[in-house]
Design a protein around this motif. Structure first.
Motif, PDB file in Angstrom:
ATOM      1  N   HIS A 139     -53.524 -16.238 -11.334  1.00  0.00           N
ATOM      2  CA  HIS A 139     -53.033 -17.446 -10.650  1.00  0.00           C
ATOM      3  C   HIS A 139     -51.550 -17.672 -10.905  1.00  0.00           C
ATOM      4  O   HIS A 139     -50.826 -18.104  -9.997  1.00  0.00           O
ATOM      5  N   SER A 140     -51.084 -17.380 -12.105  1.00  0.00           N
ATOM      6  CA  SER A 140     -49.660 -17.516 -12.406  1.00  0.00           C
ATOM      7  C   SER A 140     -48.843 -16.568 -11.530  1.00  0.00           C
ATOM      8  O   SER A 140     -47.841 -16.966 -10.926  1.00  0.00           O
ATOM      9  N   PHE A 141     -49.272 -15.304 -11.461  1.00  0.00           N
ATOM     10  CA  PHE A 141     -48.577 -14.326 -10.612  1.00  0.00           C
ATOM     11  C   PHE A 141     -48.565 -14.798  -9.163  1.00  0.00           C
ATOM     12  O   PHE A 141     -47.514 -14.808  -8.508  1.00  0.00           O
ATOM     13  N   ALA A 142     -49.725 -15.207  -8.661  1.00  0.00           N
ATOM     14  CA  ALA A 142     -49.831 -15.627  -7.254  1.00  0.00           C
ATOM     15  C   ALA A 142     -48.896 -16.785  -6.957  1.00  0.00           C
ATOM     16  O   ALA A 142     -48.157 -16.759  -5.958  1.00  0.00           O
ATOM     17  N   ASN A 143     -48.912 -17.799  -7.797  1.00  0.00           N
ATOM     18  CA  ASN A 143     -48.071 -18.973  -7.553  1.00  0.00           C
ATOM     19  C   ASN A 143     -46.585 -18.646  -7.625  1.00  0.00           C
ATOM     20  O   ASN A 143     -45.802 -19.098  -6.783  1.00  0.00           O
ATOM     21  N   GLU A 144     -46.194 -17.839  -8.611  1.00  0.00           N
ATOM     22  CA  GLU A 144     -44.785 -17.446  -8.728  1.00  0.00           C
ATOM     23  C   GLU A 144     -44.348 -16.593  -7.543  1.00  0.00           C
ATOM     24  O   GLU A 144     -43.240 -16.755  -7.015  1.00  0.00           O
ATOM     25  N   TRP A 145     -45.204 -15.666  -7.120  1.00  0.00           N
ATOM     26  CA  TRP A 145     -44.876 -14.752  -6.023  1.00  0.00           C
ATOM     27  C   TRP A 145     -44.721 -15.525  -4.715  1.00  0.00           C
ATOM     28  O   TRP A 145     -43.740 -15.338  -3.988  1.00  0.00           O
ATOM     29  N   GLN A 168     -36.056 -13.084  -7.468  1.00  0.00           N
ATOM     30  CA  GLN A 168     -37.257 -13.561  -8.152  1.00  0.00           C
ATOM     31  C   GLN A 168     -38.489 -12.780  -7.692  1.00  0.00           C
ATOM     32  O   GLN A 168     -39.345 -12.453  -8.490  1.00  0.00           O
ATOM     33  N   VAL A 169     -38.570 -12.479  -6.402  1.00  0.00           N
ATOM     34  CA  VAL A 169     -39.685 -11.661  -5.910  1.00  0.00           C
ATOM     35  C   VAL A 169     -39.671 -10.310  -6.619  1.00  0.00           C
ATOM     36  O   VAL A 169     -40.684  -9.876  -7.176  1.00  0.00           O
ATOM     37  N   LEU A 170     -38.524  -9.659  -6.638  1.00  0.00           N
ATOM     38  CA  LEU A 170     -38.415  -8.326  -7.228  1.00  0.00           C
ATOM     39  C   LEU A 170     -38.644  -8.322  -8.736  1.00  0.00           C
ATOM     40  O   LEU A 170     -39.001  -7.289  -9.303  1.00  0.00           O
ATOM     41  N   SER A 171     -38.483  -9.466  -9.388  1.00  0.00           N
ATOM     42  CA  SER A 171     -38.678  -9.528 -10.840  1.00  0.00           C
ATOM     43  C   SER A 171     -40.122  -9.230 -11.242  1.00  0.00           C
ATOM     44  O   SER A 171     -40.391  -8.914 -12.402  1.00  0.00           O
ATOM     45  N   HIS A 172     -41.045  -9.283 -10.306  1.00  0.00           N
ATOM     46  CA  HIS A 172     -42.451  -9.022 -10.598  1.00  0.00           C
ATOM     47  C   HIS A 172     -42.808  -7.527 -10.548  1.00  0.00           C
ATOM     48  O   HIS A 172     -43.949  -7.158 -10.828  1.00  0.00           O
TER      49      HIS A 172
END
Length: 119
Positions: free
Chosen positions: A8-14, A25-29
């Motif tokens: 959920h953290s990944f999904a919300n940040e993405w 910020q997208v590429l930081s994942h």
């Protein structure tokens, strides 16, 4: 194992990074040499295989996509967690349904991603 909190953290940040059009910020994942597979790559980037590798190549493709779709917004529908992967099901560009599968390395960064779109 992917746990619910990470998923959920990944999904919300993405989703937030995309909705803010914050490409860095997208590429930081993602890992530096990750692979991105998408039928839209063939359309926008002109790569017939539908696959690009590395932050530089994918970043250039996503930058071009954001220029073509200045009002791009994603609406998260649900998050699905697997062993070392997450699938995000969302409403994307042109109100089209999309599912994106993210495979993670041991450092928690995406090493491969596969985008699928409603037809």
């Amino acid at each position: 194992m992917i746990d619910q909190a990470f998923a959920h953290s990944f999904a919300n940040e993405w989703i937030e990074a995309w909705n803010n059009h914050d490409l860095e910020q997208v590429l930081s994942h993602y890992a530096d040499d990750f692979e991105m597979h998408s039928p839209v790559i063939a359309q926008i980037a002109g790569e017939p295989s539908g696959m690009l590798q590395g932050k530089q190549a994918v970043g250039a493709y996503w930058s071009q996509a954001l220029q073509l779709l200045p009002d791009l917004q994603f609406e998260l529908i649900t998050v699905l967690a697997g062993v070392s992967s997450i699938t995000l099901y969302y409403r994307g560009a042109l109100d089209r349904l999309a599912a994106e599968v993210f495979h993670f390395g041991p450092d928690g960064k995406v090493v491969k991603a596969f985008a699928h779109y409603g037809v």
